[in-house]
Each structure stands twice: as C-alpha cells, then as structure tokens.
Design an enzyme around this catalytic site. Structure first.
Site, PDB file in Angstrom:
ATOM      1  CE  LYS A 116      -4.396  -1.725   0.843  1.00  0.00           C
ATOM      2  NZ  LYS A 116      -5.731  -1.604   1.338  1.00  0.00           N
ATOM      3  CE  LYS A 200      -5.496  -7.969  -1.695  1.00  0.00           C
ATOM      4  NZ  LYS A 200      -6.207  -7.926  -0.454  1.00  0.00           N
ATOM      5  CE  LYS A 203     -13.519  -4.104  -0.291  1.00  0.00           C
ATOM      6  NZ  LYS A 203     -12.401  -3.901   0.617  1.00  0.00           N
TER       7      LYS A 203
HETATM    8  P1  ATP Z   1      -8.497  -2.945  -0.585  1.00  0.00           P
HETATM    9  O1  ATP Z   1      -8.300  -3.102  -2.060  1.00  0.00           O
HETATM   10  O2  ATP Z   1      -9.273  -1.730  -0.195  1.00  0.00           O
HETATM   11  O3  ATP Z   1      -7.248  -3.120   0.202  1.00  0.00           O
HETATM   12  P2  ATP Z   1      -9.418  -5.654  -0.478  1.00  0.00           P
HETATM   13  O4  ATP Z   1     -10.208  -5.916  -1.694  1.00  0.00           O
HETATM   14  O5  ATP Z   1      -8.055  -6.220  -0.381  1.00  0.00           O
HETATM   15  O6  ATP Z   1      -9.427  -4.107  -0.143  1.00  0.00           O
HETATM   16  P3  ATP Z   1     -10.325  -6.107   2.253  1.00  0.00           P
HETATM   17  O7  ATP Z   1     -11.435  -5.284   2.736  1.00  0.00           O
HETATM   18  O8  ATP Z   1      -8.965  -5.695   2.692  1.00  0.00           O
HETATM   19  O9  ATP Z   1     -10.337  -6.201   0.670  1.00  0.00           O
HETATM   20  O10 ATP Z   1     -10.535  -7.632   2.595  1.00  0.00           O
HETATM   21  C1  ATP Z   1     -11.750  -8.239   2.978  1.00  0.00           C
HETATM   22  C2  ATP Z   1     -11.660  -9.726   2.978  1.00  0.00           C
HETATM   23  O11 ATP Z   1     -11.569 -10.220   1.643  1.00  0.00           O
HETATM   24  C3  ATP Z   1     -10.447 -10.309   3.699  1.00  0.00           C
HETATM   25  O12 ATP Z   1     -10.861 -11.472   4.404  1.00  0.00           O
HETATM   26  C4  ATP Z   1      -9.511 -10.688   2.607  1.00  0.00           C
HETATM   27  O13 ATP Z   1      -8.656 -11.748   2.959  1.00  0.00           O
HETATM   28  C5  ATP Z   1     -10.468 -11.106   1.517  1.00  0.00           C
HETATM   29  N1  ATP Z   1      -9.900 -10.923   0.189  1.00  0.00           N
HETATM   30  C6  ATP Z   1      -9.554  -9.736  -0.365  1.00  0.00           C
HETATM   31  N2  ATP Z   1      -9.090  -9.925  -1.617  1.00  0.00           N
HETATM   32  C7  ATP Z   1      -9.139 -11.262  -1.846  1.00  0.00           C
HETATM   33  C8  ATP Z   1      -8.792 -12.088  -2.958  1.00  0.00           C
HETATM   34  N3  ATP Z   1      -8.326 -11.564  -4.071  1.00  0.00           N
HETATM   35  N4  ATP Z   1      -8.983 -13.416  -2.865  1.00  0.00           N
HETATM   36  C9  ATP Z   1      -9.471 -13.960  -1.727  1.00  0.00           C
HETATM   37  N5  ATP Z   1      -9.827 -13.237  -0.639  1.00  0.00           N
HETATM   38  C10 ATP Z   1      -9.666 -11.911  -0.687  1.00  0.00           C
END
Ligand code: ATP
Ligand code: LTN
Length: 334
Positions: A116, A200, A203
């Site tokens: 980040k 990965k 969002k």
């Molecule tokens: P951001 O992009 O804002 O960092 P994010 O999409 O990584 O957000 P989080 O809110 O940080 O999402 O994560 C919420 C949940 O979703 C966590 O349990 C995380 O492990 C899961 N998660 C996020 N991205 C993935 C992915 N690509 N595959 C599987 N699980 C995921």
C-alpha cells in the site's frame, strides 16, 4: 465462548461501492456457512478504510452498501452481530494499548503495508503502518476463536496471535489466542486479478477490468472474463505457470460447486473462448440472486439502520468487558 459456541470475527473495509469476487469467495461466502455453528460477529471496518484517503459522502454510502451486501450474500441479522466498527469506541481504545505491545520491527515486515505504501506514495500515514494493530484489537476485543479471511490476511493474523500471546504472558490470561480460518488453496483463498493474474484481485485496483465486482451487471462480468489474460497454449488445465487459467478454474469451481478436476474434464478439447464464456455466465448466474436481494435491501434504509444499531449495542457490551479487564491489568485506575 458465547452460549457455548466458539466466536468468529471478521470484517471488510468499505473502500469501494462493491466488494469484489475475491472478497466474496475468499471471505463472505464462507462466513455464510459458519453462522449456524458459531457465534459470529461481522464488522464493516470503516476505521481501516480511512488509512487510504476516502471521500466522506462516498464512505458513508459505501459503509451502508457494504452492510447490505453482507445481508444480501446470506448473513442473517438475527443470527449474527453485524455492526460498523467506528460505532464501538473500544476498537480505538484497545488499539492504542496494543500499539504499546507491538514492535516497529514486526510492523516493518507486513507485506500489505509495503504494497500500500508503494500504491499511495503521497500518503504513507501512521494509520496505514499500525493498521494490523487495529485489526488485532478488532479480533481480541471479542475473545475470538476463529477468524475467517482470505490468504492475504494470514500475516496480520499471525501478528494478532503474537500480540495476544505477549500480553497474556506479561500479565495473565486476558485474550483468547485466535486461529485463522482460511479456505483451501483452490477454494477461493486468493482470487487473482483478471488482468494481472500474479496479483490479488483487489477493490482498489485502478484497472476495473482486472476485478469482478459483486454488483457488476451480467454483461460486464462476461466481458471482463472474456478479456482475462491467459496464456498462449490452448489447454484448459490447472498447472503451475498457467496463472490466468488456474484463476478462472478456481473461480469456476467455487461458484459452481464442482471440483477443479471436474471442471478440467468438462473443458477437455474445448478452446479458451468456450471456457471463458462458461466462467462468465456461471459467475453472473451465481451473483444474480444476491444482486436482487441487495437492490431490495437498499430500498429499506430503516431496516439497515436497525441492524447496525442493534449490532453496535451487542458488540459494545462484549468489547467493554475486555477493555475494562485490559485497563486493570496495565495499571489504569478504573
Ligand atoms: P483494498 O483493495 O481496499 O485493500 P481488499 O479488496 O483487499 O481491499 P479487504 O477489505 O482488505 O479487501 O478484505 C476483505 C476480505 O476479503 C479479507 O478477508 C480478505 O482476505 C479477503 N480478500 C480480499 N481480496 C481477496 C482475494 N483476491 N482473494 C481472496 N480473498 C480476498
Ligand atoms: N484487514 C482486513 C480487514 C479486517 C479484518 C479485521 C479481517 C479488519 N479487521 C478483523 C478480520 C478480522 C482485510 O481483509 N484487509
């Protein structure tokens, strides 16, 4: 334990207007299967979201929308505690105390912080750095036994365990040391970006084609999967190095409930075009009823408000007990 049931805690950040297929398959979909067997607490973690700059009106909208997405995915407000993190002040309170039991060296090792910081070089704030401590506070406040998250959160979970163990050893048993509950490798633990299948799906990915959102229209889902980056071979199989195809196979198998082997057998001798269309359609079909429920829920803001208010009250009474205990142990006058 609450009512003899083990406690589960998890959360998602309201950092966009829709969760991704990664959030759904890695986290939400699994939460739904746990709600009968465990005492579950699910939070919309808005305090974590502000570690990246958010537009205030949009954050408010995203927070309510995320709660509606929780319910639309099948989480039952009667069975679980669902609340907004900033409504329960003990998260900030415990987080401060735990900051004093966390080493900078530990935080320096966190890969999410490094990622980040690279993505937002103009705003490497202290909250981003101590993000895992707030996450530890979230979990430890509720004497959580299990934390269902995607594989990307494993390192944060280990830190939460280390902090709990350290505090318990310095004083006396105070926190339950939580375990991670991560789906198996091919069961959605880590869904990759459709455009960069070595990273990965996230969002906050600036490329919207890399990411399928829970609230995407069927035609957008099908288009994004059609454009997914694969390889120059023509064989649908799960093999090291075939990151794009492996990812699509994982997605297909988790939304259809078929095993990866069954999925591979289904597409033997068929081209990538056929396969991608089937994946896109299966995802769109799987998300359709969720989207319908979401639309209904968003028409009923009073109901959503009643859910998060009741949730905050229940969460508050558990969290207060833990913080009182912690304050006594560290020597504060209560
Ligand atoms: P951001 O992009 O804002 O960092 P994010 O999409 O990584 O957000 P989080 O809110 O940080 O999402 O994560 C919420 C949940 O979703 C966590 O349990 C995380 O492990 C899961 N998660 C996020 N991205 C993935 C992915 N690509 N595959 C599987 N699980 C995921
Ligand atoms: N950091 C998590 C979101 C999160 C969380 C939690 C997950 C914040 N607090 C407590 C489980 C338990 C993420 O997925 N990025």
């Amino acid at each position: 334990m609450i009512n003899d049931k083990k406690v589960i805690f998890s959360g998602i950040q309201p950092s966009s207007d829709s969760v991704t297929l990664g959030n759904y398959l890695g986290a939400l979909k699994n939460w739904v299967t746990l709600q009968d067997e465990y005492s579950c607490i699910f939070s919309v973690v808005d305090m974590h979201a502000i570690t990246v700059r958010q537009e205030p009106a949009q954050l408010r909208k995203n927070t309510l929308s995320l709660l509606a997405q929780y319910i639309a995915c099948g989480l039952d407000a009667e069975k679980n505690i669902m609340f907004i993190q900033s409504h329960v002040p003990q998260h900030a309170e415990l987080s401060w105390i735990l900051n004093c039991f966390t080493q900078m060296g530990e935080l320096n090792r966190m890969t999410q912080f490094k990622d980040k910081s690279q993505k937002h070089p103009e705003n490497i704030n202290a909250g981003l750095y101590t993000y895992p401590v707030l996450m530890a506070a979230d979990i430890l406040l509720y004497q959580t036994d299990l934390v269902p998250v995607g594989a990307d959160q494993k390192q944060h979970l280990e830190l939460a365990r280390d902090i709990a163990h350290r505090f318990n050893t310095l004083y006396s048993d105070t926190f339950v040391v939580p375990d991670a509950y991560i789906p198996a490798k091919n069961a959605g633990a880590k869904i990759m970006s459709l455009q960069t299948p070595t990273a990965k799906m996230s969002k906050s990915d600036p490329n919207p084609n890399g990411c399928i959102f829970l609230l995407d229209k069927p035609e957008d889902i099908i288009r994004k999967v059609k454009r997914a980056v694969t390889d120059s071979e023509a064989e649908v199989c799960y093999r090291e190095g075939k990151d794009g195809i492996n990812n699509l196979l994982t997605i297909y198998s988790t939304v259809t409930g078929k095993s990866v082997d069954e999925a591979v057998a289904e597409f033997t001798g068929r081209g990538y075009g056929d396969f991608k269309l089937a994946v896109g359609e299966a995802v769109a079909e799987h998300l359709r009823p969720i989207q319908e429920r979401y639309d209904d829920l968003m028409k009923n803001k009073d109901y959503l408000e009643s859910v998060y208010k009741k949730g905050a009250e229940s969460a508050f009474s558990i969290a207060r007990r833990t913080v009182t205990k912690v304050k006594k142990k560290v020597g504060f006058i209560i």
